[in-house]
Design an enzyme around this catalytic site. Structure first.
Site, PDB file in Angstrom:
ATOM      1  N   HIS A 185      16.657 -10.748 -41.542  1.00 17.60           N
ATOM      2  CA  HIS A 185      15.390 -10.108 -41.950  1.00 17.60           C
ATOM      3  C   HIS A 185      14.627 -11.060 -42.854  1.00 17.60           C
ATOM      4  O   HIS A 185      14.244 -10.712 -43.982  1.00 17.60           O
ATOM      5  CB  HIS A 185      15.682  -8.801 -42.697  1.00 17.60           C
ATOM      6  CG  HIS A 185      16.822  -8.011 -42.144  1.00 17.60           C
ATOM      7  ND1 HIS A 185      18.069  -7.994 -42.720  1.00 17.60           N
ATOM      8  CD2 HIS A 185      16.922  -7.232 -41.041  1.00 17.60           C
ATOM      9  CE1 HIS A 185      18.878  -7.233 -41.999  1.00 17.60           C
ATOM     10  NE2 HIS A 185      18.218  -6.749 -40.981  1.00 17.60           N
TER      11      HIS A 185
ATOM     12  N   GLU B  83      26.103  -3.015 -37.106  1.00 16.92           N
ATOM     13  CA  GLU B  83      25.315  -3.549 -35.994  1.00 16.92           C
ATOM     14  C   GLU B  83      26.086  -4.580 -35.163  1.00 16.92           C
ATOM     15  O   GLU B  83      25.501  -5.554 -34.673  1.00 16.92           O
ATOM     16  CB  GLU B  83      24.009  -4.153 -36.536  1.00 16.92           C
ATOM     17  CG  GLU B  83      23.137  -3.116 -37.257  1.00 16.92           C
ATOM     18  CD  GLU B  83      21.734  -3.615 -37.534  1.00 16.92           C
ATOM     19  OE1 GLU B  83      20.780  -2.847 -37.304  1.00 16.92           O
ATOM     20  OE2 GLU B  83      21.590  -4.771 -37.971  1.00 16.92           O
TER      21      GLU B  83
END
Lengths: 264, 264, 264, 264
Positions: free
Chosen positions: C99, C78
């Site tokens: 997260h 990412e």
């Protein structure tokens, strides 16, 4: 039998520290056991936080909750919780009084605590509530007088845990190891019930499941397995763990029973 | 091939301790893997808390859940959970049975567990429930008989995790590393779903998202990255971490695969 | 200026470990910073869990998210989250993608994340949502393609944090220290909002309060104070804390600014 | 009396670290005490996270919150919280300002914080709210001006804890040890109230119970017992615990009082 007594003092001190290390006890609460050879006495620490209790802190008390050999140091104010239960319940050989964060919401809300998984089945089919207001009105909530302890023991009845409104819980066991198992797993059960309630529905064990699962989990094998686990975790925190060579810290009595073939 | 077996015993012992160290396993539960060279056998610890399991505790079992070389020590009572799944699912090479605090509220409430973020997608599109009452009525909830294990394996079907009402969960994986990833991240996913439910609305992944994200996260790269992380965290707790010079603790098989160029 | 680059690599590695040590990052997620002397590049670890990242893991990337000097090891998939934000926002010099357990319930439920106390004011008046479905339909949820990163950067706009539906959050800062502060305190703010919601009512800061408190807390003094705190906590866990003689671990740049008289 | 002052500096630094170690303070917040021999002064750290505060960080301040001997290092911006309370309340000898995760949901939701168990009774019968908006409109929420501190002190009135909307709490005590007890147990009480609320009903202590239990728990015995507990826990984390031979870390003043016979 001084050796048997010394062993018991070491064990009851360790149970105090183990249960505290699992987050069930904090600065307050206490774990006791009946004297190993004199059923008319019980063993309890002088007044200090359970996580700090050492064998030399453990003293003998009569069932009237009087210390056998008076000492200089402070004693717990709630000794009668233990003394009155030992008096009323000859089958009980260990008692824990605590204020666990997962149990208190039940004591505050009045919500019934139920066995919601097999390991929580050790709380039994019924968990009675005791409210100091019923018999004594407004108090400081401390169970310090013999009649207060006796009232609590009556509320416990033939059950294994009693919830004390706006105060905490008192748990009983036939052995110190069983008591440790029940105390920790009823606190875990309570946390799970809180979250299940948040999801909208609580489906507890049936009475028969509770009885069968409670009996199964309190056999020597599961109890010794859990004791070894909490004991090693305590050793890690106290810096006494010898790493991968660490031997089981289970009490000898339990190890001996391991020769039976039934297992889990 | 004794070396391959020794390596497997070390890995499966480590997986037990890693998953326990992340709070998914406690005194109970177990992690097993299929024998690395004999698909008709699996490797499982003698009965002890997963956090304490060492390579020498790992023994070989037949798919009928019988130990190959009998020992003195106690065995787990729920061996058939593993044996029956290995029997029914040739694609499964590792199994974990646990009672995680975040998973139990689903087992108690009956609320459906859903993939709510990409890392939880490894639980798959469907998480079946199994209720011991359906086939067996009131029991002690322990899955100890072959027919109970077979019933659970049927409920799992071709899925990767099955929730056991009022008991816990059983998770499967094609490799031990994949199993470890799925076990820990489905527990994390469950905790997030509980809090999202508390905020009033749960919007899960679509079936296509679940499939795509599940597949992506189970490639060797992400799985090795997570294994290294949990392994170092375990080393820190066990006092075997060599600080900033610590090398990755990922199994060699995974390291080899890192030469591929796709990444995350 | 090799020394300045070396210092930056040490700092960005440390920020990865500090934010992980506070429970905001786990096996996944990443913290990056813009190259200290070349605004057309940014510094990012090779693919490994943030808690493990060391200075030698940090490499240079172009704003197109390509590594400047190719290496054997895996890279994060990412990277474009970072590259596209650095491209779109010249004022941004550090980015964290995570997260966090307290943030995900907002990403799952769609509940608006709001500043509920002064330290959470650093999230700004508006926290936009980005849903990969809007532009790209069903995906594996991973932001790996340049157009996906650009779409996310557009959703972030001139704000400082963007919530990614069913995935996580991406946070930006003008400095690495500011980013660390915002990342950790927005996660704390989220946890408080969840519990306030449970109590029945959420009363957030006004826009003016958000602006004033955000500005106040991001001055060098509070930011350095928090950095020193998280840094010492990391040192304790990594065994590099020198006890009561430990000196502040705050970066020199911040220490220099302490001579100003305004304080907190 | 330099020795008395040195002892006080050591104690107030330790109280900062103890309360932080229990999760009530983080990078921000502060614990102070009135000067042991000059009631017109108070002792406060220079600006740094409470968990890091050492005796040499503690300086003397006038009740107008000015430092007696100016230093180079930054000072806390919210000194007036302490100065104005010491000015308004001659009976208060210690103050803690914090942003505990369990207390903030009350500050955000406006839900009344109530004593829900005996150890939480130390919060008193009434916990007033203070909203900076009422007197000052939109601000950065920081209590930095004398008139802001005075407004907060008026809101506290003759109570022992005041909740600050969208900000945190300020707690007072007659001694540093009492303050530490009240600060930690009111945070524990708050967490329990949140979960009881989730179970559907909150049944607090009566006014008489609150008064009786509060008085009981603030006697020297329970306060010293809790102080020893938190102190040893801090020693374990800081690596200064001497294991099973560790002596109580309670302050001498408290130890002396242990000779009284009333106990808990």
């Amino acid at each position: 039998m001084p050796n048997k007594l010394d062993g018991a003092r070491t064990l009851v001190a360790r149970a105090n520290r183990m249960i505290a290390n699992e987050g069930v006890l904090d600065a307050f609460g206490h774990v006791t056991m009946r004297h190993p050879t004199d059923p008319g006495r019980f063993l309890m620490s002088r007044s200090r936080a359970p996580e700090l209790v050492q064998p030399e802190d453990i003293h003998e008390f009569t069932l009237d909750s009087q210390i056998v050999k008076p000492i200089e140091a402070r004693l717990y104010g709630e000794r009668v919780i233990h003394g009155e239960i030992y008096k009323a319940r000859p089958d009980v050989n260990a008692v824990c009084h605590h204020h666990a964060p997962s149990i208190l919401p039940f004591c505050i809300s009045g919500m019934e605590l139920k066995p919601v998984y097999h390991l929580g089945a050790t709380l039994g089919a019924t968990v009675p509530f005791w409210d100091s207001r019923d018999d004594f009105g407004d108090t400081n909530l401390i169970v310090a007088k013999p009649e207060e302890g006796a009232s609590l023991a009556r509320a416990l009845g033939q059950n294994w845990i009693v919830l004390m409104r706006r105060h905490g819980a008192t748990v009983a066991g036939t052995t110190l190891e069983e008591l440790t198992f029940r105390t920790i797993y009823t606190a875990r059960n309570a946390a799970m019930q809180i979250h299940a309630h948040g999801l909208g529905h609580v489906s507890p064990l049936t009475k028969a499941e509770t009885s069968l699962a409670g009996e199964y989990n309190l056999r020597p094998g599961p109890v010794a397995r859990a004791w070894e686990y909490w004991s090693v975790r305590l050793d890690k925190v106290e810096g006494t763990w010898r790493g991968q060579k660490a031997k089981a810290a289970a009490p000898k009595k339990l190890k001996a029973k391991r020769k039976t073939k039934r297992r889990r």
